[in-house]
Design an enzyme around this catalytic site. Sequence first.
Site, PDB file in Angstrom:
ATOM      1  N   ARG A  55     -10.974  34.472   9.871  1.00  0.00           N
ATOM      2  CA  ARG A  55     -10.018  34.084   8.823  1.00  0.00           C
ATOM      3  C   ARG A  55     -10.169  35.016   7.632  1.00  0.00           C
ATOM      4  NH1 ARG A  55      -8.112  28.898   9.387  1.00  0.00           N
ATOM      5  NH2 ARG A  55      -6.510  29.647   7.948  1.00  0.00           N
ATOM      6  N   PRO A  96      -1.370  24.331   8.501  1.00  0.00           N
ATOM      7  CA  PRO A  96      -1.202  23.429   7.355  1.00  0.00           C
ATOM      8  C   PRO A  96      -2.525  22.832   6.908  1.00  0.00           C
ATOM      9  CG  PRO A  96       0.431  22.977   9.046  1.00  0.00           C
ATOM     10  CD  PRO A  96      -0.553  23.925   9.654  1.00  0.00           C
ATOM     11  N   GLU A  97      -2.704  22.708   5.599  1.00  0.00           N
ATOM     12  CA  GLU A  97      -3.930  22.116   5.071  1.00  0.00           C
ATOM     13  C   GLU A  97      -3.718  20.610   4.881  1.00  0.00           C
ATOM     14  OE1 GLU A  97      -6.177  24.434   2.353  1.00  0.00           O
ATOM     15  OE2 GLU A  97      -5.230  26.302   2.983  1.00  0.00           O
ATOM     16  N   LYS A 114      -6.859  17.390   8.834  1.00  0.00           N
ATOM     17  CA  LYS A 114      -5.679  18.046   9.376  1.00  0.00           C
ATOM     18  C   LYS A 114      -5.101  17.300  10.578  1.00  0.00           C
ATOM     19  CE  LYS A 114      -7.313  22.549   7.804  1.00  0.00           C
ATOM     20  NZ  LYS A 114      -7.609  23.953   8.174  1.00  0.00           N
TER      21      LYS A 114
END
Length: 269
Positions: A258, A2-3, A52
């Site tokens: 990523r 989640p950002e 975060k």
Amino acid sequence: MPEGHTLHRLARLHKRRYGGAPVEVSSPQGRFADEASILDGQVLKSAEAYGKHLFHDYGPQGIVHIHLGLYGTFTEAEQPVTDPVGQVRLRIVGRTHWTDLRGPTRCELLTRGEIDAIKARLGPDPLRRDAKPGLAFARISRSRTSLAALLMDQSVLAGVGNVYRAEVLFRHGIAPMVPGTALDEAVWKDIWADLVALMRDGVKKGRIDTVAPEHLPEVTGRAPRQDRHGGEVYVYRRAGQPCLVCGTPVAHKELAGRNLYWCPACQPA
């Protein structure tokens, strides 16, 4: 993972539903049981997010630090409470709602000094009013590391993840592998302002939308995006598909473990 907008949404939700009143705290899984016994029946003073990270403040009893990581999730429900399903690390029961936390990277009871140390390691968060974007630019402008990597470095900029990284670089026509030393301060100020606006919109909607009105499906006639992340985006997870602006196939590579996406034409090297 989640950002930042997701954690800020959770902080607002938990503060509204549980803040200012005693709550029942337990750990059905058992891994947070000792800490939960200290907090059970105490008043949740506040909830806040930084990047975060999520913090539940119980005053003298301590602050719960939560980092969801790749697999952590909260599930929210109205009363009545039901039996736990799966490995519930933390359960909070309030007057009208209850929530379960499963699979976080971090769920720990810390002192205020320890929480301050976590925050001190983070870069400015575009969603916080106390953010100082100049601190991020100072680090970026001294680094030969690519902007794509720097924007994901939480010690440089807190809360920005893979989606916001890819989309803000596209929106400003910046090639992802440009080194930080090449970034002009005026351009950085534009990027920061854009992140503030996009992430605030994400808090409001609960999803990430980055596409300008003239490129939306109802205007261009294209099919709406079908993706579990939701939202209309320009390049994120659109590898090989035509750019919504110029039609060039969206490029993809792996960077620091990523996935990175960009348009080679709209973001020339």
